[in-house]
Design a protein around this motif. Structure first.
Motif, PDB file in Angstrom:
ATOM      1  N   ASN A 189      -9.352   7.139  -2.266  1.00 65.76           N
ATOM      2  CA  ASN A 189     -10.186   5.780  -3.021  1.00 65.76           C
ATOM      3  C   ASN A 189      -9.176   5.005  -3.739  1.00 65.76           C
ATOM      4  N   GLN A 190      -7.988   5.515  -4.001  1.00 70.45           N
ATOM      5  CA  GLN A 190      -7.067   4.904  -4.598  1.00 70.45           C
ATOM      6  C   GLN A 190      -5.942   3.806  -3.511  1.00 70.45           C
ATOM      7  N   ASP A 191      -6.388   3.558  -2.731  1.00 67.79           N
ATOM      8  CA  ASP A 191      -5.486   2.654  -1.442  1.00 67.79           C
ATOM      9  C   ASP A 191      -4.432   3.410  -1.020  1.00 67.79           C
ATOM     10  N   ALA A 192      -4.032   4.398  -1.025  1.00 64.65           N
ATOM     11  CA  ALA A 192      -3.123   5.230  -0.651  1.00 64.65           C
ATOM     12  C   ALA A 192      -3.962   5.596   0.834  1.00 64.65           C
ATOM     13  N   VAL A 193      -2.582   5.335   2.040  1.00 63.97           N
ATOM     14  CA  VAL A 193      -3.284   5.995   3.176  1.00 63.97           C
ATOM     15  C   VAL A 193      -1.950   6.465   4.079  1.00 63.97           C
ATOM     16  N   VAL A 194      -2.302   7.583   4.746  1.00 61.83           N
ATOM     17  CA  VAL A 194      -1.119   7.926   5.802  1.00 61.83           C
ATOM     18  C   VAL A 194      -1.747   7.212   7.152  1.00 61.83           C
ATOM     19  N   VAL A 195      -0.978   7.021   7.779  1.00 62.55           N
ATOM     20  CA  VAL A 195      -0.681   6.379   8.908  1.00 62.55           C
ATOM     21  C   VAL A 195      -0.076   7.298  10.089  1.00 62.55           C
ATOM     22  N   MET A 251       0.766  -1.250  -0.067  1.00 57.85           N
ATOM     23  CA  MET A 251       0.328  -0.039  -0.114  1.00 57.85           C
ATOM     24  C   MET A 251       1.083   0.946  -0.285  1.00 57.85           C
ATOM     25  N   SER A 252       0.583   2.107  -0.347  1.00 61.41           N
ATOM     26  CA  SER A 252       1.848   2.925  -0.699  1.00 61.41           C
ATOM     27  C   SER A 252       1.273   4.106  -0.034  1.00 61.41           C
ATOM     28  N   SER A 253       2.119   5.141   0.270  1.00 58.08           N
ATOM     29  CA  SER A 253       1.915   6.159   1.025  1.00 58.08           C
ATOM     30  C   SER A 253       1.661   7.196   1.025  1.00 58.08           C
ATOM     31  N   LEU A 254       0.696   8.297   2.045  1.00 58.21           N
ATOM     32  CA  LEU A 254       0.158   9.827   1.188  1.00 58.21           C
ATOM     33  C   LEU A 254       1.484  10.152   2.856  1.00 58.21           C
ATOM     34  N   LEU A 255       2.453  11.194   2.404  1.00 56.90           N
ATOM     35  CA  LEU A 255       3.223  11.630   3.496  1.00 56.90           C
ATOM     36  C   LEU A 255       2.865  12.703   3.968  1.00 56.90           C
ATOM     37  N   LEU A 256       3.536  13.297   5.448  1.00 55.16           N
ATOM     38  CA  LEU A 256       2.874  14.137   6.155  1.00 55.16           C
ATOM     39  C   LEU A 256       3.479  15.533   5.213  1.00 55.16           C
ATOM     40  N   SER A 257       3.053  16.363   5.011  1.00 48.30           N
ATOM     41  CA  SER A 257       4.073  17.674   4.261  1.00 48.30           C
ATOM     42  C   SER A 257       5.149  17.761   5.551  1.00 48.30           C
ATOM     43  N   ASN A 258       5.794  18.974   5.124  1.00 48.77           N
ATOM     44  CA  ASN A 258       7.074  19.388   6.056  1.00 48.77           C
ATOM     45  C   ASN A 258       6.592  20.302   6.950  1.00 48.77           C
ATOM     46  N   VAL A 259       5.152  21.043   6.559  1.00 54.01           N
ATOM     47  CA  VAL A 259       4.932  22.665   7.357  1.00 54.01           C
ATOM     48  C   VAL A 259       3.690  21.163   8.651  1.00 54.01           C
ATOM     49  N   ALA A 260       3.984  21.294   9.287  1.00 52.68           N
ATOM     50  CA  ALA A 260       2.744  21.049  10.599  1.00 52.68           C
ATOM     51  C   ALA A 260       2.863  21.769  11.449  1.00 52.68           C
ATOM     52  N   PHE A 261       2.047  21.559  11.710  1.00 51.51           N
ATOM     53  CA  PHE A 261       1.913  22.609  13.066  1.00 51.51           C
ATOM     54  C   PHE A 261       1.275  21.542  14.242  1.00 51.51           C
ATOM     55  N   SER A 262       1.635  22.171  15.534  1.00 49.77           N
ATOM     56  CA  SER A 262       1.959  21.668  16.916  1.00 49.77           C
ATOM     57  C   SER A 262       1.033  22.340  17.681  1.00 49.77           C
ATOM     58  N   GLU A 263       0.133  21.696  18.489  1.00 48.67           N
ATOM     59  CA  GLU A 263      -0.923  22.505  19.588  1.00 48.67           C
ATOM     60  C   GLU A 263      -0.155  23.410  20.871  1.00 48.67           C
ATOM     61  N   GLU A 264       1.303  23.567  20.608  1.00 47.42           N
ATOM     62  CA  GLU A 264       1.965  23.857  21.599  1.00 47.42           C
ATOM     63  C   GLU A 264       2.284  24.653  21.498  1.00 47.42           C
ATOM     64  N   ILE A 265       2.272  24.960  19.706  1.00 46.39           N
ATOM     65  CA  ILE A 265       2.586  26.821  19.874  1.00 46.39           C
ATOM     66  C   ILE A 265       1.647  27.888  20.548  1.00 46.39           C
ATOM     67  N   ALA A 266       2.643  29.134  20.297  1.00 48.42           N
ATOM     68  CA  ALA A 266       1.672  30.417  21.253  1.00 48.42           C
ATOM     69  C   ALA A 266       1.238  31.452  20.582  1.00 48.42           C
ATOM     70  N   SER A 267       0.443  31.605  21.291  1.00 49.42           N
ATOM     71  CA  SER A 267      -0.854  32.088  20.685  1.00 49.42           C
ATOM     72  C   SER A 267      -1.285  33.644  21.891  1.00 49.42           C
ATOM     73  N   GLU A 268      -1.273  34.921  21.203  1.00 48.65           N
ATOM     74  CA  GLU A 268      -1.589  35.848  21.921  1.00 48.65           C
ATOM     75  C   GLU A 268      -3.473  35.553  22.329  1.00 48.65           C
ATOM     76  N   ASP A 269      -3.940  36.835  23.306  1.00 50.36           N
ATOM     77  CA  ASP A 269      -5.013  36.414  23.504  1.00 50.36           C
ATOM     78  C   ASP A 269      -6.144  37.255  22.408  1.00 50.36           C
ATOM     79  N   ILE A 270      -6.619  36.687  21.603  1.00 47.85           N
ATOM     80  CA  ILE A 270      -7.394  36.845  20.470  1.00 47.85           C
ATOM     81  C   ILE A 270      -8.414  38.510  20.524  1.00 47.85           C
ATOM     82  N   ASN A 271      -8.665  38.434  22.178  1.00 49.56           N
ATOM     83  CA  ASN A 271      -9.794  39.315  22.115  1.00 49.56           C
ATOM     84  C   ASN A 271      -8.710  40.733  22.078  1.00 49.56           C
ATOM     85  N   ASN A 272      -7.760  41.217  22.132  1.00 46.97           N
ATOM     86  CA  ASN A 272      -7.177  42.022  21.844  1.00 46.97           C
ATOM     87  C   ASN A 272      -6.323  42.337  21.118  1.00 46.97           C
ATOM     88  N   LEU A 273      -6.827  41.761  19.500  1.00 48.36           N
ATOM     89  CA  LEU A 273      -6.499  41.650  18.274  1.00 48.36           C
ATOM     90  C   LEU A 273      -7.911  43.484  17.598  1.00 48.36           C
TER      91      LEU A 273
END
Length: 541
Positions: free
Chosen positions: A241-247, A1-23
């Protein structure tokens, strides 16, 4: 089965974010697609209501932690969705019984939730375009805020109308979605005070976003005691639907593939209403197909008369129809079963009982003296007969008024249909019922047609509808019947009485949805010769 590779650009939940209410947020001009402007998919708002909308074939893991009465319980399940080449969806829940909370029916609850998510995955415009605002941050991120559309939310997730949503994105890629409540609401038997849902996105190599993790926290009270529900959903694997999978998580995928795992299939497709999915894809709520209701109606009528025929004898000479009138009070209880064949077409059948209490205020003319003159041959003899009748307490020759009370009991059967259309808060409907009544011990009478055209307005935030209209009852210009054989008269007691009734009355009323399954309706009719009120309670499933 072929693989759909993850993009090099991935975002983590650890990203810091400022209070959006101040925007500083700026409203988006009408007709401008803010998602298209920033290179985002217009389907992103759907992810907040249904993670199933991210793909046709996927495996998810859901963990539910309940903190209540000083005790913490956990349940773990897997959700497996697959779609064949014809678009048919197979949805299954896999689980280890040991990892389920024994204090509640977790499978039934998850099955209900997944059915809801399935129905929502194709909603056309799930958000209110007029509520969209945007703020651009110095670091290149953009924050898009909006509310969900109150016009398109079905009853079982109507609480989303209280939600405020923010999507953070950068360089055309969504990072996370945050959803919080602005009002208290009821959710799974909990009075929720504070609700939050945070969705963390990443993407495939082809740039398609998917949900890496979704954390939902609901804090409130249950039975007046504090409770916290925390649900964490992670995507384990995505297929095409082409039997490709990303685990994403090989260990969890191995767990869900264990043949010892128990499995429950979620039945998604229902025969009725026909075309339901097509209507949902336009962002329109579809009612549950089946209903059972009980109704009570109390109708009062003022009846005028035009003629009297009793057992073949015309009695207008002795009882003045013009000055004789009746008051009729009819109370009925009926049970109705209905089905939505199409989202806009309902059919139903009903059975019931009617109790009629009537009082006839009759004007006696005293013209029996003319009969005495004709039969006895002289006015003198007629006067003697009248005097004799008056002496024994029966003043036959004197005009008078008297009351005739009646108490009748009927059986009721009938069938009917409702056609309806709607746009935003407004709707219109017409209901027609054809019913038959049967006096106890007698045959069924002629059918009666009732028609109710109505116009209405919905209070979407309260799931209530108000309506005005009219009611037409095809009442005949005479009441006729047979009260049965009277042995003393050696014949049947028949009657044919001409009546004056107004067939139209105006109508006002309201309907209140109570939760997902219940409806309470109240109607009031007022016409020239009748008024009525009807109360009904309906259960839909």
């Amino acid at each position: 089965m072929s693989s759909l590779l993850l993009s090099n650009v991935a975002f983590s939940e650890e990203i810091a974010s400022e209070d959006i209410n101040n925007l500083e947020f700026i409203s988006v001009p009408k007709g401008v697609s803010v998602f298209e402007k920033y290179g985002l998919s217009d389907d992103l708002p759907k992810f907040g209501m249904s993670s199933l909308s991210q793909g046709e074939n996927l495996v998810e893991h859901a963990s539910r932690v309940t903190e209540f009465e000083g005790k913490q319980t956990t349940s773990d399940i897997f959700l497996v969705q697959s779609t064949d080449t014809k678009g048919n969806i197979d949805l299954r829940i896999k689980y280890d019984p040991i990892k389920l909370d024994k204090d509640e029916d977790v499978i039934a609850r998850i099955e209900s939730m997944t059915k809801t998510e399935y129905l929502l995955r194709q909603y056309a415009k799930s958000y209110d375009e007029s509520s969209v605002k945007v703020a651009e941050k110095a670091n290149g991120e953009v924050v898009i805020r909006f509310n969900y559309s109150k016009y398109q939310l079905p009853q079982n997730i109507a609480y989303f109308r209280f939600m405020q949503v923010s999507i953070t994105a950068k360089d055309g890629k969504p990072i996370k979605m945050e959803i919080t409540n602005s009002k208290d609401f009821d959710y799974e038997g909990v009075k929720v005070k504070d609700y939050s849902q945070t969705i963390y996105f990443t993407e495939l190599e082809n740039g398609k976003p998917y949900i890496k993790k979704k954390i939902e926290i609901a804090k409130g009270t249950k039975k007046d005691k504090p409770i916290t529900l925390t649900t964490t959903v992670t995507t384990i694997a995505l297929y095409d639907n082409q039997d490709a999978v990303v685990v994403i998580d090989a260990d969890l995928l191995a767990t869900v593939s264990d043949p010892r795992m128990r499995e429950e299939k979620v039945e998604l497709q229902a025969m009725f209403p026909i075309l339901a999915d097509l209507v949902r894809q336009q962002g329109i709520d579809v009612p549950l197909p089946y209903g059972i209701s009980v109704a009570y109606r109390d109708q009062s009528m003022d009846v005028g008369f035009t003629s009297f025929d009793i057992m073949g004898l015309e009695l207008d000479e002795f009882f003045d129809p013009e000055t004789t009138f009746g008051t009729v009070d009819a109370k009925s209880v009926s049970l109705r079963a209905d089905l939505n064949i199409f989202p806009f077409w309902n059919v139903y059948a009903l059975v019931g009982k009617i109790k009629v209490d009537a009082v006839i205020d009759a004007q006696y003319t005293g013209n029996i003296r003319d009969v005495f003159v004709d039969k006895l041959g002289s006015e003198f003899k007629a006067d003697i007969a009248c005097a004799f009748a008056a002496e024994v307490g029966v003043p036959l020759c004197e005009p008078t008024r008297f009351d005739v009370p009646l108490e009748l009991n009927y059986d009721l059967v009938g069938a009917g249909t409702t056609l309806s259309v709607g746009y935003r808060e407004f709707f219109a409907s017409v209901t027609g019922t054809y019913s038959f009544t049967k006096l106890s011990g007698q045959d069924w009478g002629d059918g009666i047609l009732t028609v109710q055209p109505m116009l209405g307005y919905q209070l979407l935030d309260y799931r209530a509808q108000f309506f005005v209209g009219a009611e037409y009852q095809a009442l005949k210009a005479n009441m006729e019947g047979n009260l049965g054989f009277v042995e003393e008269l050696n014949r049947e007691f028949t009657f044919d009485v001409g009546v004056k009734l107004n067939q139209w009355a105006y109508l006002v009323g309201f309907n209140k949805q109570i939760g997902k399954h219940y409806n309470l309706s109240v109607l009031y009719n007022k016409g020239e010769t009748r008024d009525a009120y009807t109360v009904s309670f309906n259960y839909r499933f």
